[in-house]
Design an enzyme around this catalytic site. Sequence first.
Site, PDB file in Angstrom:
ATOM      1  N   CYS A 176      25.708   5.671   9.331  1.00  0.00           N
ATOM      2  CA  CYS A 176      25.550   4.265   9.671  1.00  0.00           C
ATOM      3  C   CYS A 176      26.859   3.648  10.137  1.00  0.00           C
ATOM      4  O   CYS A 176      26.872   2.610  10.757  1.00  0.00           O
ATOM      5  CB  CYS A 176      24.996   3.487   8.485  1.00  0.00           C
ATOM      6  N   THR A 221       0.838  -1.192   0.000  1.00  0.00           N
ATOM      7  CA  THR A 221       0.000   0.000   0.000  1.00  0.00           C
ATOM      8  C   THR A 221       0.878   1.248   0.000  1.00  0.00           C
ATOM      9  O   THR A 221       1.797   1.357   0.810  1.00  0.00           O
ATOM     10  CB  THR A 221      -0.902   0.015   1.257  1.00  0.00           C
TER      11      THR A 221
END
Length: 397
Positions: free
Chosen positions: A341, A255
């Site tokens: 990161c 979705t």
Amino acid sequence: MRGDCLRGFLGRLGMRPIYLDGLATTPVDPQVLAAMLPYFSDRPGNPSNRGHAYGWEAAAAIDVARETIAAAIHAHPEEIIFTSGATEANNLAIKGVAEAYHSRGRHIITVQTEHNAVLAPCRYLESLGFRVTYLGVNEKGFIDLAELEQAFTPETLLVSVMAANNEIGVLQPLAEIGRRCRDRGVLFHTDAAQALGKIPLDVQALQVDLMSLTAHKLYGPKGIGALYVRRDRPRVQLAPQLHGGPQEQGWRSGTLATPLIVGFGAAVQLAQERQATDIPYLWHLKERLWQGLVSLGDIYLNGDWQQSLPNCLNVSIAGVDGNVLLRSIYPYVALSTGAACSSEKPTPSHVLLALGRSPTLARASLRFGLLRTTTEADIDTALEQIGRSIWQLRHSK
Ligand SMILES: *Cc1c(COP(=O)(O)O)cnc(C)c1O
């Protein structure tokens, strides 16, 4: 630890460090947030649901965002596939092409200084039997076009070279790479996560076939991005990496995240409207920051001054330990040594090592990511604190 004490002290005073880590992520612009809010509550429709007004209004809002994003890179709206961000877009591009075209060849060309979201899918494909060439870079961070030409083989499917580096801000020569790929019938992917809204991106002029984008480096929300996929001359084929519904032409099921997509579109729109003022302003701040750093002595620019992002400055500082320096700066200024990161790891940045920096200088690096909301006073305060920290570290031996 002194830094922790100060952090606690400043925390109690309600003071937070100056945020200069805009290459890791940016805050959502208030205008972008305002555009998103109704789609969290009053307008809850599923855009795939064409049966009622709630579905229609969500679908219409997504159409507008898709058109805005496509126009920003001179693409057609149907060529924009929404993803959860640039990591997913890179995975879809690289693994999707490898899987769709593997019968034609099993060779990919990329660069040592790419983001891990490109390098890791490439290493994964190596484990499946693909061959990957990791091009080196010169001392400023640019690839050598002659080396690229020599790397092509009849087996080469894809070249993946980022538009703007997320640690040093260097802009690779996309048009020259695109031409060489097109001449040989090889697909060209570029990770443009840092470039969108900072430099002009035209997939036609650059002859790019796949382009990864993300909203959160551009004052949009985290968790939304897109992959541009050329549909004409050549029509690029992709093997989907998520299977489920028919969304996004079957290339990316799930979705659609209406509020996030609306925010992405609003962020791109705003960036375009503000480009003429934001870009010179960021260059002005960067110049001020660089002049201030140079006056501290023994500071080296990592990357290139001309061909670089206006919001990025990466420097190495001689005579100090990078981690100790960061710890002493952190209570006042929030920035990082390299990619967000990997900043927790003590290993030096793979990007700075690829430039030929020594591990010591690579570790003693600071990456500044300026925001459109950063002020001259922010720069001056940051310089003062950094200057003090460097002086103390250099004189405490
Ligand atoms: C931030 C970044 C990514 C990852 O993007 P996400 O949307 O956080 O997945 C990939 N490539 C580059 C160059 C980036 O700067």
